[in-house]
Design a protein around this motif. Structure first.
Motif, PDB file in Angstrom:
ATOM      1  N   ASP A 181       0.834  -1.201   0.000  1.00  0.00           N
ATOM      2  CA  ASP A 181       0.000   0.000   0.000  1.00  0.00           C
ATOM      3  C   ASP A 181       0.872   1.256   0.000  1.00  0.00           C
ATOM      4  O   ASP A 181       0.532   2.259  -0.615  1.00  0.00           O
ATOM      5  N   LEU A 182       1.992   1.177   0.701  1.00  0.00           N
ATOM      6  CA  LEU A 182       2.885   2.320   0.866  1.00  0.00           C
ATOM      7  C   LEU A 182       4.316   1.882   0.597  1.00  0.00           C
ATOM      8  O   LEU A 182       4.772   0.883   1.153  1.00  0.00           O
ATOM      9  N   LEU A 183       5.014   2.621  -0.258  1.00  0.00           N
ATOM     10  CA  LEU A 183       6.435   2.384  -0.496  1.00  0.00           C
ATOM     11  C   LEU A 183       7.199   3.634  -0.077  1.00  0.00           C
ATOM     12  O   LEU A 183       6.925   4.733  -0.564  1.00  0.00           O
ATOM     13  N   ILE A 184       8.141   3.454   0.822  1.00  0.00           N
ATOM     14  CA  ILE A 184       8.969   4.547   1.320  1.00  0.00           C
ATOM     15  C   ILE A 184      10.372   4.385   0.761  1.00  0.00           C
ATOM     16  O   ILE A 184      10.940   3.284   0.818  1.00  0.00           O
ATOM     17  N   ARG A 185      10.942   5.464   0.230  1.00  0.00           N
ATOM     18  CA  ARG A 185      12.354   5.443  -0.126  1.00  0.00           C
ATOM     19  C   ARG A 185      13.074   6.490   0.700  1.00  0.00           C
ATOM     20  O   ARG A 185      12.708   7.664   0.696  1.00  0.00           O
ATOM     21  N   THR A 186      14.096   6.059   1.411  1.00  0.00           N
ATOM     22  CA  THR A 186      14.907   6.978   2.203  1.00  0.00           C
ATOM     23  C   THR A 186      16.075   7.478   1.353  1.00  0.00           C
ATOM     24  O   THR A 186      16.330   6.988   0.256  1.00  0.00           O
ATOM     25  N   GLY A 187      16.800   8.463   1.876  1.00  0.00           N
ATOM     26  CA  GLY A 187      18.029   8.915   1.237  1.00  0.00           C
ATOM     27  C   GLY A 187      17.892   9.997   0.197  1.00  0.00           C
ATOM     28  O   GLY A 187      18.882  10.429  -0.382  1.00  0.00           O
ATOM     29  N   GLY A 188      16.666  10.447  -0.092  1.00  0.00           N
ATOM     30  CA  GLY A 188      16.478  11.606  -0.955  1.00  0.00           C
ATOM     31  C   GLY A 188      16.363  11.340  -2.440  1.00  0.00           C
ATOM     32  O   GLY A 188      16.058  12.260  -3.202  1.00  0.00           O
ATOM     33  N   GLU A 189      16.595  10.114  -2.895  1.00  0.00           N
ATOM     34  CA  GLU A 189      16.443   9.815  -4.322  1.00  0.00           C
ATOM     35  C   GLU A 189      14.970   9.622  -4.657  1.00  0.00           C
ATOM     36  O   GLU A 189      14.199   9.118  -3.844  1.00  0.00           O
ATOM     37  N   LEU A 190      14.592  10.017  -5.898  1.00  0.00           N
ATOM     38  CA  LEU A 190      13.177   9.995  -6.291  1.00  0.00           C
ATOM     39  C   LEU A 190      12.925   8.931  -7.352  1.00  0.00           C
ATOM     40  O   LEU A 190      12.485   9.213  -8.461  1.00  0.00           O
ATOM     41  N   ARG A 191      13.218   7.698  -7.023  1.00  0.00           N
ATOM     42  CA  ARG A 191      12.962   6.570  -7.905  1.00  0.00           C
ATOM     43  C   ARG A 191      12.815   5.311  -7.056  1.00  0.00           C
ATOM     44  O   ARG A 191      13.193   5.306  -5.885  1.00  0.00           O
ATOM     45  N   ILE A 192      12.298   4.227  -7.670  1.00  0.00           N
ATOM     46  CA  ILE A 192      12.117   2.987  -6.907  1.00  0.00           C
ATOM     47  C   ILE A 192      13.168   1.937  -7.253  1.00  0.00           C
ATOM     48  O   ILE A 192      13.202   0.884  -6.635  1.00  0.00           O
ATOM     49  N   SER A 193      14.033   2.216  -8.231  1.00  0.00           N
ATOM     50  CA  SER A 193      15.231   1.408  -8.486  1.00  0.00           C
ATOM     51  C   SER A 193      14.959  -0.086  -8.623  1.00  0.00           C
ATOM     52  O   SER A 193      15.581  -0.911  -7.964  1.00  0.00           O
ATOM     53  N   ASN A 194      13.994  -0.421  -9.481  1.00  0.00           N
ATOM     54  CA  ASN A 194      13.755  -1.828  -9.836  1.00  0.00           C
ATOM     55  C   ASN A 194      13.242  -2.646  -8.654  1.00  0.00           C
ATOM     56  O   ASN A 194      13.481  -3.850  -8.579  1.00  0.00           O
ATOM     57  N   PHE A 195      12.514  -2.018  -7.750  1.00  0.00           N
ATOM     58  CA  PHE A 195      11.975  -2.720  -6.584  1.00  0.00           C
ATOM     59  C   PHE A 195      10.471  -2.888  -6.724  1.00  0.00           C
ATOM     60  O   PHE A 195       9.733  -1.908  -6.885  1.00  0.00           O
ATOM     61  N   LEU A 196       9.995  -4.123  -6.696  1.00  0.00           N
ATOM     62  CA  LEU A 196       8.559  -4.436  -6.716  1.00  0.00           C
ATOM     63  C   LEU A 196       7.831  -3.708  -7.850  1.00  0.00           C
ATOM     64  O   LEU A 196       6.777  -3.091  -7.647  1.00  0.00           O
ATOM     65  N   LEU A 197       8.377  -3.794  -9.055  1.00  0.00           N
ATOM     66  CA  LEU A 197       7.800  -3.063 -10.186  1.00  0.00           C
ATOM     67  C   LEU A 197       6.368  -3.495 -10.468  1.00  0.00           C
ATOM     68  O   LEU A 197       5.485  -2.659 -10.676  1.00  0.00           O
ATOM     69  N   TRP A 198       6.121  -4.798 -10.493  1.00  0.00           N
ATOM     70  CA  TRP A 198       4.784  -5.315 -10.773  1.00  0.00           C
ATOM     71  C   TRP A 198       3.830  -5.006  -9.633  1.00  0.00           C
ATOM     72  O   TRP A 198       2.701  -4.550  -9.835  1.00  0.00           O
ATOM     73  N   GLN A 199       4.304  -5.214  -8.413  1.00  0.00           N
ATOM     74  CA  GLN A 199       3.441  -5.107  -7.239  1.00  0.00           C
ATOM     75  C   GLN A 199       3.092  -3.657  -6.880  1.00  0.00           C
ATOM     76  O   GLN A 199       2.128  -3.418  -6.152  1.00  0.00           O
ATOM     77  N   SER A 200       3.854  -2.695  -7.374  1.00  0.00           N
ATOM     78  CA  SER A 200       3.673  -1.296  -6.957  1.00  0.00           C
ATOM     79  C   SER A 200       2.826  -0.471  -7.917  1.00  0.00           C
ATOM     80  O   SER A 200       2.863   0.764  -7.882  1.00  0.00           O
TER      81      SER A 200
END
Length: 256
Positions: A181-200
């Motif tokens: 439901d919620l994806l958090i990325r820390t560190g200030g970058e604004l991308r999901i970097s190939n993580f859970l592409l289908w599920q997100s």
């Protein structure tokens, strides 16, 4: 904390059932302190321990974290080696506490490139926590979203099954849980970097400048509060979603 502590619901009253996190910023955290990058990864393990505890307290049933991507093999050899050693050490140190607190471990990812020692550690941790029900913790290791889609399609072909959206979803590495439901990325970058592409596909994204080793329960609450403010329509209009919510409430009242 013990697994008998009373879970605390999020103050907003609306909270995600599945939180995913790209744990970014370990290396920069270490470099800012003139430390080797592996020192940042060690602090990242402490941050994950805090977040697991916070999710249990807030009755979040599923947490998925991006621990090592399939692209991370391109990092310096000493850093990759340090990460592997850290994983083995963390498993031996953390699994007993996780088991006691009702955490069920999964390690979605490609294990073909991992050493026998690492694979044995992952399998033992999954086996030792298989009966826990308080929190499902997916530690995605040697994982990539494109790999996940590819392996799911290959599996369907091998099984002689039709490639449909439903069948692909059932063959994904995280088919045992619902989509985040919620994806958090820390560190200030604004991308999901190939993580859970289908599920997100319909996941709410929250980005924070906070480096992962500094992430704590307060940062988690800020992300959850932002999630609670979002209007999730899943491709429908606001009016359609409102009607569905009315029907859900009415159905709940009938069964009360």
């Amino acid at each position: 904390m013990s697994n008998t502590d009373t879970p605390r619901s999020h103050p907003q009253g609306v909270q995600p059932a599945h939180i995913a996190i790209v744990m970014d910023g370990n290396g920069r955290w270490a470099q800012k302190r003139w430390l080797p990058r592996v020192a940042g990864h060690k602090q990242g393990v402490d941050a994950l321990r805090r977040v697991v505890k916070a999710c249990i307290e807030r009755a979040v049933p599923v947490l998925s974290v991006f621990a090592f991507s399939s692209e991370n093999w391109n990092r310096p050899v000493e850093e990759v080696s340090g990460l592997m050693d850290l994983l083995v050490m963390a498993l031996s140190r953390e699994v007993p506490s996780l088991r006691e607190n009702g955490v069920r471990l999964h390690f979605p990812g490609d294990r073909s490139g991992l050493s026998a020692r690492v694979v044995q550690g992952l399998e033992a941790a999954e086996r030792d926590t298989a009966h826990n029900r308080v929190l499902v913790l997916n530690v995605c290791f040697n994982y990539g979203g494109r790999w996940d889609v590819t392996q799911a399609a290959r599996r369907l072909v091998q099984q002689g099954r039709e490639i449909t959206e439903e069948n692909l979803s059932s063959a994904m590495a995280l088919a045992h849980v619902g989509d985040p439901d919620l994806l958090i990325r820390t560190g200030g970058e604004l991308r999901i970097s190939n993580f859970l592409l289908w599920q997100s596909a319909y996941t709410e994204l929250v980005f924070t400048e906070c480096l992962w080793p500094d992430f704590d329960a307060a940062e988690l609450d800020r992300a959850m509060a932002e999630f609670a403010r979002r209007e999730r329509r899943f491709g429908q209009t606001a009016e359609q979603r409102a009607e569905i919510e009315v029907q859900v409430v009415a159905a709940g009242q009938q069964h009360a």
